[in-house]
Design a protein around this motif. Structure first.
Motif, short mmCIF file in Angstrom:
data_model
loop_
_atom_site.label_atom_id
_atom_site.label_comp_id
_atom_site.label_asym_id
_atom_site.label_seq_id
_atom_site.Cartn_x
_atom_site.Cartn_y
_atom_site.Cartn_z
N VAL A 21 58.12 24.64 -94.92
CA VAL A 21 59.56 24.35 -94.84
C VAL A 21 59.93 23.69 -93.51
O VAL A 21 59.22 23.83 -92.51
CB VAL A 21 60.38 25.65 -95.02
N PRO A 22 61.05 22.95 -93.52
CA PRO A 22 61.50 22.32 -92.27
C PRO A 22 61.67 23.34 -91.15
O PRO A 22 62.13 24.46 -91.36
CB PRO A 22 62.84 21.69 -92.65
N SER A 23 61.27 22.91 -89.97
CA SER A 23 61.40 23.72 -88.76
C SER A 23 61.95 22.81 -87.66
O SER A 23 61.20 22.27 -86.85
CB SER A 23 60.03 24.28 -88.35
N GLY A 24 63.23 22.57 -87.71
CA GLY A 24 63.84 21.62 -86.80
C GLY A 24 64.02 20.28 -87.49
O GLY A 24 63.82 20.15 -88.70
N GLU A 25 64.38 19.26 -86.70
CA GLU A 25 64.70 17.95 -87.26
C GLU A 25 63.49 17.08 -87.57
O GLU A 25 63.61 16.10 -88.29
CB GLU A 25 65.62 17.19 -86.31
N ARG A 26 62.30 17.40 -87.01
CA ARG A 26 61.15 16.53 -87.23
C ARG A 26 59.85 17.28 -87.43
O ARG A 26 58.78 16.77 -87.13
CB ARG A 26 61.01 15.50 -86.12
N SER A 27 59.93 18.49 -87.96
CA SER A 27 58.69 19.21 -88.22
C SER A 27 58.81 20.14 -89.43
O SER A 27 59.91 20.47 -89.87
CB SER A 27 58.26 20.03 -86.98
N LEU A 28 57.64 20.53 -89.94
CA LEU A 28 57.52 21.50 -91.03
C LEU A 28 56.58 22.60 -90.56
O LEU A 28 55.61 22.33 -89.84
CB LEU A 28 56.93 20.83 -92.28
N LYS A 29 56.86 23.82 -91.00
CA LYS A 29 56.00 24.93 -90.62
C LYS A 29 55.69 25.77 -91.85
O LYS A 29 56.55 26.01 -92.69
CB LYS A 29 56.66 25.79 -89.54
N CYS A 30 54.44 26.22 -91.92
CA CYS A 30 54.00 27.03 -93.05
C CYS A 30 54.30 28.51 -92.79
O CYS A 30 53.88 29.06 -91.77
CB CYS A 30 52.50 26.83 -93.29
N GLY A 31 55.00 29.12 -93.73
CA GLY A 31 55.31 30.53 -93.63
C GLY A 31 54.13 31.43 -93.97
O GLY A 31 54.18 32.64 -93.74
N THR A 32 53.05 30.86 -94.48
CA THR A 32 51.87 31.65 -94.83
C THR A 32 50.83 31.63 -93.71
O THR A 32 50.44 32.69 -93.22
CB THR A 32 51.24 31.12 -96.14
N CYS A 33 50.39 30.45 -93.30
CA CYS A 33 49.32 30.38 -92.29
C CYS A 33 49.80 29.98 -90.90
O CYS A 33 49.03 30.03 -89.94
CB CYS A 33 48.21 29.43 -92.75
N GLY A 34 51.07 29.56 -90.78
CA GLY A 34 51.62 29.20 -89.47
C GLY A 34 51.37 27.76 -89.05
O GLY A 34 51.78 27.36 -87.96
N TYR A 37 53.49 21.12 -88.60
CA TYR A 37 53.30 19.68 -88.74
C TYR A 37 54.51 18.95 -88.16
O TYR A 37 55.65 19.25 -88.51
CB TYR A 37 53.14 19.30 -90.21
N PHE A 38 54.26 17.98 -87.26
CA PHE A 38 55.33 17.18 -86.67
C PHE A 38 55.30 15.77 -87.25
O PHE A 38 54.23 15.18 -87.41
CB PHE A 38 55.19 17.11 -85.15
N VAL A 39 56.47 15.23 -87.53
CA VAL A 39 56.61 13.84 -87.97
C VAL A 39 56.71 13.00 -86.70
O VAL A 39 57.70 13.09 -85.97
CB VAL A 39 57.85 13.65 -88.86
N ASN A 40 55.68 12.23 -86.43
CA ASN A 40 55.62 11.39 -85.24
C ASN A 40 55.44 9.93 -85.64
O ASN A 40 55.10 9.62 -86.78
CB ASN A 40 54.44 11.81 -84.34
N SER A 41 55.62 9.05 -84.68
CA SER A 41 55.40 7.63 -84.91
C SER A 41 53.92 7.29 -84.78
O SER A 41 53.23 7.81 -83.91
CB SER A 41 56.17 6.80 -83.88
N ALA A 42 53.47 6.39 -85.63
CA ALA A 42 52.12 5.84 -85.52
C ALA A 42 52.21 4.59 -84.64
O ALA A 42 53.21 3.88 -84.66
CB ALA A 42 51.59 5.47 -86.90
N ALA A 43 51.16 4.33 -83.88
CA ALA A 43 51.13 3.14 -83.03
C ALA A 43 50.66 1.94 -83.83
O ALA A 43 49.73 2.04 -84.64
CB ALA A 43 50.21 3.37 -81.84
N ALA A 44 51.31 0.80 -83.61
CA ALA A 44 50.91 -0.45 -84.24
C ALA A 44 51.06 -1.58 -83.21
O ALA A 44 51.81 -1.45 -82.24
CB ALA A 44 51.78 -0.74 -85.46
N VAL A 45 50.32 -2.65 -83.42
CA VAL A 45 50.32 -3.77 -82.48
C VAL A 45 50.73 -5.05 -83.18
O VAL A 45 50.52 -5.22 -84.39
CB VAL A 45 48.95 -3.95 -81.79
N ALA A 46 51.33 -5.96 -82.40
CA ALA A 46 51.71 -7.27 -82.89
C ALA A 46 51.33 -8.30 -81.83
O ALA A 46 51.53 -8.06 -80.63
CB ALA A 46 53.21 -7.33 -83.16
N ALA A 47 50.76 -9.42 -82.27
CA ALA A 47 50.29 -10.46 -81.35
C ALA A 47 51.20 -11.67 -81.40
O ALA A 47 51.51 -12.18 -82.48
CB ALA A 47 48.86 -10.86 -81.70
#
Length: 179
Positions: A21-34, A37-47
């Motif tokens: 379940v959601p745990s704040g504005e950008r993460s989820l937490k499991c009530g069973t195993c603890g 998971y955070f929703v973060n940005s992936a890095a990408a490059v442009a030339a």
């Protein structure tokens, strides 16, 4: 239906529990195993690569999202890879280019939908010099490439906000240099 990861991910990737379940504005937490998971940005490059006339290389996307639209060459940074290594790898994979020098310019956030899932990126723009722009071949996930002056394309054909801003900044810089 929302495509945000907090609305789509329903089961814990560690134990499979439905108590993920959601745990704040950008993460989820499991009530069973603890597991947390955070929703973060992936890095990408442009030339940003230019020809001898100062025209900027834009490529035509050969994959979703935005198939057939304009983009800068580049892509995601692989795990344990530097942004600089990613630029070198991506240009080799996509166009067969050999990088002779590169310089970090600026960054911008981006988000898009891929497989009905919102993906967040932090896109890093690099000024890139290559050994030659002769005999390039569109490969990997691009359909074509072309060097453009600013009046030869429509910014609406560059749907990624980060890439659109990089291209605008390049041409603004060129106008300032020439005035």
């Amino acid at each position: 239906m929302s495509t945000h990861p907090l609305r789509i991910l329903k089961y814990c990737p560690k134990c499979g529990s439905e108590k993920f379940v959601p745990s704040g504005e950008r993460s989820l937490k499991c009530g069973t195993c603890g597991f947390h998971y955070f929703v973060n940005s992936a890095a990408a490059v442009a030339a940003l690569i230019t020809d001898e006339d100062g025209k900027l290389m834009l490529v035509t996307r050969g994959v979703e999202p935005d198939y057939g639209k304009l983009d800068l060459p580049g892509g995601f940074v692989d795990p344990m890879e530097t942004a600089e290594e990613a630029v070198i790898r991506e240009l080799s994979e996509e166009l067969g280019l050999t990088v002779t020098s590169l310089e970090y310019l600026f960054s911008a956030p981006n988000e898009y939908i891929f497989s009905e899932f919102k993906v967040f990126t932090l896109d890093l723009a690099f000024w890139v010099s290559v050994d030659s722009v002769e005999n390039l071949k569109a490969m990997d996930d691009i359909l074509a490439y072309r060097f453009y002056a600013e009046n030869e394309f429509d910014y609406a054909e560059i749907p990624a906000p980060s890439i659109n801003s990089f291209v605008k900044r390049y041409f603004e810089r060129e106008r300032q240099k020439n005035s």
